[in-house]
Structures are given as structure tokens and as C-alpha cells.
Design an enzyme around this catalytic site. Sequence first.
Site, PDB file in Angstrom:
ATOM      1  N   CYS A  20      34.371  46.378  45.131  1.00  7.65           N
ATOM      2  CA  CYS A  20      34.214  47.667  45.793  1.00  7.65           C
ATOM      3  C   CYS A  20      35.522  48.424  45.896  1.00  7.65           C
ATOM      4  O   CYS A  20      36.600  47.883  45.691  1.00  7.65           O
ATOM      5  CB  CYS A  20      33.694  47.476  47.209  1.00  7.65           C
ATOM      6  SG  CYS A  20      32.194  46.512  47.285  1.00  7.65           S
ATOM      7  N   GLY A  46      33.492  50.310  41.351  1.00  3.78           N
ATOM      8  CA  GLY A  46      32.093  50.136  41.685  1.00  3.78           C
ATOM      9  C   GLY A  46      31.270  51.324  41.265  1.00  3.78           C
ATOM     10  O   GLY A  46      31.543  52.440  41.700  1.00  3.78           O
ATOM     11  N   ASN A 121      35.866  46.126  51.230  1.00  2.00           N
ATOM     12  CA  ASN A 121      36.112  45.625  49.883  1.00  2.00           C
ATOM     13  C   ASN A 121      36.597  44.188  50.029  1.00  2.00           C
ATOM     14  O   ASN A 121      37.571  43.934  50.730  1.00  2.00           O
ATOM     15  CB  ASN A 121      37.175  46.480  49.181  1.00  2.00           C
ATOM     16  CG  ASN A 121      37.673  45.873  47.875  1.00  2.00           C
ATOM     17  OD1 ASN A 121      38.823  46.022  47.510  1.00  2.00           O
ATOM     18  ND2 ASN A 121      36.821  45.168  47.156  1.00  2.00           N
ATOM     19  N   GLY A 122      35.916  43.276  49.353  1.00  4.94           N
ATOM     20  CA  GLY A 122      36.294  41.868  49.433  1.00  4.94           C
ATOM     21  C   GLY A 122      35.050  41.022  49.600  1.00  4.94           C
ATOM     22  O   GLY A 122      33.931  41.508  49.419  1.00  4.94           O
ATOM     23  N   TYR A 262      43.296  43.409  35.326  1.00  3.83           N
ATOM     24  CA  TYR A 262      42.112  44.134  34.879  1.00  3.83           C
ATOM     25  C   TYR A 262      41.560  45.151  35.861  1.00  3.83           C
ATOM     26  O   TYR A 262      41.204  46.257  35.471  1.00  3.83           O
ATOM     27  CB  TYR A 262      40.988  43.127  34.556  1.00  3.83           C
ATOM     28  CG  TYR A 262      39.648  43.779  34.316  1.00  3.83           C
ATOM     29  CD1 TYR A 262      39.358  44.384  33.091  1.00  3.83           C
ATOM     30  CD2 TYR A 262      38.667  43.829  35.316  1.00  3.83           C
ATOM     31  CE1 TYR A 262      38.141  45.006  32.871  1.00  3.83           C
ATOM     32  CE2 TYR A 262      37.446  44.456  35.096  1.00  3.83           C
ATOM     33  CZ  TYR A 262      37.190  45.036  33.873  1.00  3.83           C
ATOM     34  OH  TYR A 262      35.990  45.660  33.657  1.00  3.83           O
TER      35      TYR A 262
END
Length: 488
Positions: A20, A46, A121-122, A262
Site C-alpha cells: 500500500c 497499489g 501500509n505494512g 523494486y
Amino acid sequence: MNKKCCTTENMDDDHFHDECGVFGIFGHPDASAFTALGLHALQHRGQEAAGVVSYDGKHFHSHRAMGPVGDNFNSEDVISRLVGPMAIGHVRYSTSGQTVLRNVQPMFADLVFGGFAIAHNGNLTNARALRRNLVEEGCIFQSTSDSETFLHLVATSDFRKVMDRLIDALKQVDGAYSLLALTREKLIGARDPLGVRPLVLGRSGDAWVLASETCALDIIGAEFVRDVEPGEIVVISEKHGLQSFKPFPQVPPRFCIFEHIYFARPDSVMGGLNVYDVRKKIGQELARESHVDVDMIVPVPDSGVPAAIGYSEQSGVPFELGIIRNHYVGRTFIEPSDTIRHLGVRLKHNANAAHIKGKRILLVDDSIVRGTTSMKIVEMVRNAGAAEVHMRISSPPTTHPCFYGIDTPNKEKLMAHRFTVEQMAKEIGVDSLAFISQDGLYRAVGETGRNGECPQYCDACFTGEYPIALVDNDGSSAPEQLSLLSEG
Ligand code: AMP
């Protein structure tokens, strides 16, 4: 009403989905428009769903929808309903399973102190255990997302003040989080004690901004102030301006090294390092470590481009766009079934045959996960008449799933878990295959090498050394395999 709202079919969604991006802004008249722009810049984190919650001093407003930001936050109509000078937003990613609107963030609840919205996020590694206890206490979960755990922990905390409740909640969770919260008075940003996922602080005029990456500051012309530190909670309010709290014992940070390889956008700056520079340096290291005599360095676009440039610079072998990417197709990885994924690769890439025919080609890509992309690309390059096809990868072999927010499949599906490098070369059909070494990777991020006793980054996907306890899982399956609803 969103066209993909809960059907009985997709009510069965019972998986974690956790890659996210988050964005928040406090004190700007165009808060929701800026949030939509910020999310647009974070779209690579996302593509599955996006949402914004704003607060206008009296009411909270929310718009959450499946699909990309541009498809859902493109009209004056939507933005003008998200009134107020403070807002948070979220983009969400998933690679398998179905998705439903009830899992889309920001999540919002009316708590005893007023409205409370969160964007996460996570991935929490003890969400299942916590959820079981919370449900026993009578909490009614609305989603299957681990992020909802934060809401219930804050709601049920014995403390009175919002900040004490939040700190109480954060002390109970294990895992990785860069979290934004919005209350009637505050924009809050928090990073887990190891700082696994990124979060930056910015300034746009008098407004404060929090975002997953600096590219989201750039899009609104905000200036980068600093990274939110691992274990830090920043609170922005009218009354106190910016405040910083560090309620956790300090531990050595372990930022996710895969963000550099990435996941992050190359124009972002993470931990003081420009991601593009890091990727080029990995390419240079690769050329030093495992060069082979070839005619041309060809990146697998787009993720292999910066490393291929670095490789070419270091080796002196020309860089050419031997594979052309169709930009109107999403990431292949996003497709859930193997059949579609195979099809996706062909939709996405085409060999530039006129430049490949008769040449010895060295392909550079960032990672091999299932191996599907590499196999298709190599076949394509061979069919285009390459004399030799070699491959260099700008990450070490991905042998373990991530439990902290990068979506990876089950161990069994990871090619590097099943095969040695030589076997992988055979499977993929290349004349030679090499990955960057652990130390080479660490050199590219400015270290002298990987510190074995206490690695400077989280590199669990390459080493299996998980720095945060995997309470819900023994490490054998990816988080997406955990069914919350089947818990009974
Ligand atoms: P695969 O075909 O499974 O080997 O996919 C490898 C490709 O997927 C890599 O070249 C990356 O560009 C991309 N990739 C790697 N990790 C991820 C991830 N966690 N999410 C989305 N894409 C990824």
C-alpha cells in the site's frame, strides 16, 4: 455507488492484502485534491483500490472505491464532496484472492472521542491473535484486513486521550506499519520501531504533509522535510503544530531493502538515498561481480532499467532497449491466476527483434519471484534470434515470503526456494544466470557489506531472517494464505 460493492461472491474474501501507499495533509484548503494527487504519485504501491477521508471541522467525509486513483478521484464532483483542510488517503494492492470495498482504506469508525480514520501500509504479524481476543471481547470486525485491528485496539483501550490510546494500541501490535490517522484535531503519522516501511514528512506552504514516498511530495510541490523516524509518532494539530513522540525503546532500524530494489519509485529518496542511484549502483556491483562477454545490455522494462544502465556504465557494453513495454497494461504480477499471468507477460512486453537478432544479450531484471516473467522474456528474446541470452538479477534470490507488507507468494511458489541458481538457469532457459550478492547489495546502499550480526536492513525475503516475530505464522506460508474467516 461503486460498481464492485460487496456481492455474496466477493464477501468470501478472507486474505490479507498489504502492499500500500499512504498520504495525508493538514492545513490546506485543497486537502482532498492534494491527497488524490499524492495517491496518484503513489499508484505504483497499489492499483487495486483507493480511498480518501477528509474532515471539515464538523463532519468527516469519505470516498473509497475499487480501481486506480485516476478512475475514481477524477471529477470535481468527488473532490468537492471531500470537504475540509485535512485529509488522509490510501492506495491498496493485492495479487490474489478477491477484494471488496469493506477492506478498502482509510478505515473509519466513530469512537468515544469522535471520528477516527486510519490508513496503513505494512502488515501486522500478530493480527490474527489480536483479532481473536478482540472478537472474544465483543468487537465486531467489518473487514478481513489486519489494519482494522488498529481501530479496535484504539476503541477498546482503557486510556482516555487519543494519543495514549494510539500508543497503547501500537504497543500491542507486532509487524510493520507506516500508519496515518485522522481525528477531529490531529493528523498523526507513525512508523513501527524497526521502520520497515517508509514514511516521510513534507511541507506545502503552511500545510504539513505525510506520505509513503517523496515522489508524492513532488507532485504537489511540497518540500521534503525529513523521514519520520523508526518508532516515531508525529502529531500535527492547530494547537501544537508539529509534535514528535518516541514511546518505544530504541532498536537498530531495519528498513526494507526491497523498497530500494523494486517497490519504491526511482525518483523517490528513501533514508537519504535516491532510489534510482541505488538501483544503478546495484547494476554496477553486478557487473563487477558476474560479468560475461556480451554485445548488449537489455533491461526488462521498467523495473530492470536503472540496474541495466549501471551495469552498462560499469562494463562498457552498450545499453539498448531490446524489449519494449506496452504501458497500457498493469503489472503482470497483479493477475491472480497462472494462466492470466502468462498471458499478461505477452501483453506487456515485446522483443525489439531488429536489435536482438544474432546478438549476445544480457538481460537485467530486479527479481525472480515465481519465474514466470523470466521464462517468457527469455523465450521471446530467443525467438527474436538472440545468439546467447544471459540474465543478471539486481536482488539476491527471493527464497522466503515477506510478512511485512511486500506481497510474495508461498515459499513453495518461489523459484529460488525450489531450485539452486544453476537449476533456475536451466528452468528459465538462459546461458548463464547470476544474482547480486548480499554484500554487493549492501555496498549499493552505502554500507561496506551486510553486517551478519545485525543487518542494517530487513532482507528476510533473501535470508529468511525475520526481524519481527511471526506470531500468526510459522514462516512456511505467505500471509495471503491466512484465512481470517475460517477461524471459527
Ligand atoms: P515472476 O514472474 O513471479 O518471477 O515475477 C517477477 C517480476 O515481478 C519481477 O521482475 C518484478 O518486476 C515483479 N515483482 C517482484 N516482486 C513483486 C511484488 N512483490 N509485487 C509486484 N511485482 C513484483
